[in-house]
Design a protein around this motif. Structure first.
Motif, short mmCIF file in Angstrom:
data_model
loop_
_atom_site.label_atom_id
_atom_site.label_comp_id
_atom_site.label_asym_id
_atom_site.label_seq_id
_atom_site.Cartn_x
_atom_site.Cartn_y
_atom_site.Cartn_z
N PRO A 272 -10.68 6.20 4.36
CA PRO A 272 -9.64 5.75 5.28
C PRO A 272 -9.02 4.42 4.87
CG PRO A 272 -11.75 6.02 6.43
CD PRO A 272 -11.96 6.41 5.01
N LEU A 273 -9.81 3.51 4.30
CA LEU A 273 -9.28 2.23 3.84
C LEU A 273 -8.30 2.43 2.68
CD1 LEU A 273 -12.40 -0.11 3.96
CD2 LEU A 273 -10.37 -0.21 5.42
N SER A 274 -8.63 3.32 1.76
CA SER A 274 -7.75 3.60 0.63
C SER A 274 -6.42 4.16 1.11
CB SER A 274 -8.39 4.59 -0.34
OG SER A 274 -9.55 4.06 -0.90
N GLU A 275 -6.49 5.10 2.03
CA GLU A 275 -5.27 5.70 2.57
C GLU A 275 -4.42 4.66 3.30
OE1 GLU A 275 -4.33 9.80 4.71
OE2 GLU A 275 -5.55 8.46 5.95
N LEU A 276 -5.07 3.84 4.11
CA LEU A 276 -4.37 2.80 4.86
C LEU A 276 -3.72 1.79 3.91
CD1 LEU A 276 -3.76 1.60 7.67
CD2 LEU A 276 -5.89 0.32 7.46
N PHE A 277 -4.46 1.39 2.89
CA PHE A 277 -3.94 0.43 1.92
C PHE A 277 -2.74 1.01 1.17
CE2 PHE A 277 -4.09 -1.59 -2.34
CZ PHE A 277 -3.84 -2.89 -1.94
N TYR A 278 -2.84 2.26 0.74
CA TYR A 278 -1.75 2.92 0.03
C TYR A 278 -0.50 2.99 0.92
CZ TYR A 278 1.07 6.68 -1.93
OH TYR A 278 2.12 7.43 -2.42
N GLU A 279 -0.67 3.43 2.15
CA GLU A 279 0.47 3.54 3.06
C GLU A 279 1.09 2.18 3.36
OE1 GLU A 279 -1.01 5.73 6.42
OE2 GLU A 279 -1.11 7.61 5.28
N TRP A 280 0.26 1.16 3.53
CA TRP A 280 0.74 -0.19 3.80
C TRP A 280 1.54 -0.73 2.62
CZ3 TRP A 280 -1.19 -5.02 1.77
CH2 TRP A 280 -0.69 -6.15 2.42
N ILE A 281 0.99 -0.58 1.42
CA ILE A 281 1.69 -1.05 0.22
C ILE A 281 3.01 -0.31 0.04
CG2 ILE A 281 1.63 -0.98 -2.33
CD1 ILE A 281 -0.01 -3.24 -1.40
N MET A 282 2.98 1.01 0.13
CA MET A 282 4.19 1.80 -0.12
C MET A 282 5.27 1.50 0.93
SD MET A 282 3.45 3.17 -2.91
CE MET A 282 4.71 4.38 -3.25
N ALA A 283 4.88 1.39 2.20
CA ALA A 283 5.86 1.06 3.24
C ALA A 283 6.40 -0.35 3.02
CB ALA A 283 5.22 1.17 4.62
N GLY A 284 5.53 -1.27 2.66
CA GLY A 284 5.97 -2.64 2.41
C GLY A 284 6.93 -2.74 1.25
N VAL A 285 6.69 -1.98 0.21
CA VAL A 285 7.59 -1.97 -0.95
C VAL A 285 8.95 -1.38 -0.55
CG1 VAL A 285 8.00 -0.90 -3.21
CG2 VAL A 285 5.79 -1.95 -2.72
N ARG A 286 8.92 -0.25 0.16
CA ARG A 286 10.17 0.41 0.58
C ARG A 286 11.00 -0.51 1.49
NH1 ARG A 286 7.02 5.11 0.48
NH2 ARG A 286 6.28 4.80 2.59
N GLU A 287 10.31 -1.21 2.39
CA GLU A 287 11.00 -2.06 3.37
C GLU A 287 11.26 -3.46 2.86
OE1 GLU A 287 8.43 -1.82 6.75
OE2 GLU A 287 8.60 0.37 6.85
#
Length: 149
Positions: free
Chosen positions: A32-47
């Motif tokens: 769950p931490l890996s998934e959360l980290f991936y989603e956070w990074i990708m959303a942060g990059v997009r935004e």
């Protein structure tokens, strides 16, 4: 050696130690931490969030490092199988997104890696999100195979 030294310089020794400590102490929460980290990074990059100090190009370079270089493969070989699978999985997702956006500058063909990773995931015991990983990889595999047809 250059790739390994670059990886260490960019993450700084303290950050690497922190990541290793988290991986060692939170083995049950790694998925769950890996998934959360991936989603956070990708959303942060997009935004374009200021706290995310990376770019799609940087992510592509790191994902390529893990999947394509001797240094990256040697690094993964020293990790436990679950951590190795997760790093490969998220690296493939990053490379897939880079390909969709025309950022696959090294021309990396992820299809063979997808096939190998699907086999690894199918044989790995204890993956909480196994079905989720396999579904995502199946989708990627179908897309890449249909593009070749």
């Amino acid at each position: 050696m250059k790739n390994t030294a670059h990886f260490y310089r960019e993450l700084k020794g303290k950050r690497i130690t922190l990541v290793k400590d988290i991986l060692n102490e939170e083995k049950d929460a790694i998925e769950p931490l890996s998934e959360l980290f991936y989603e956070w990074i990708m959303a942060g990059v997009r935004e374009g969030r200021p706290e995310i100090q990376t770019s799609p190009k940087d992510l592509y370079i790191y994902a390529s490092f893990f999947l394509e270089t001797l240094g990256g493969k040697a690094y993964l070989a020293r990790r436990d199988s679950r951590t190795r699978i997760l790093i490969k999985y998220y690296s493939i997702l990053i490379l897939d997104e880079a390909s969709r956006k025309g950022l696959n500058h090294y021309g990396i063909d992820i299809l063979p890696r997808v096939t190998l990773l699907m086999d690894d995931i199918s044989n790995q015991k204890g993956l909480e999100y196994r079905d989720r990983y396999l579904n995502a990889l199946n989708r990627i595999e179908k897309e890449y195979k249909s593009k070749r047809s």
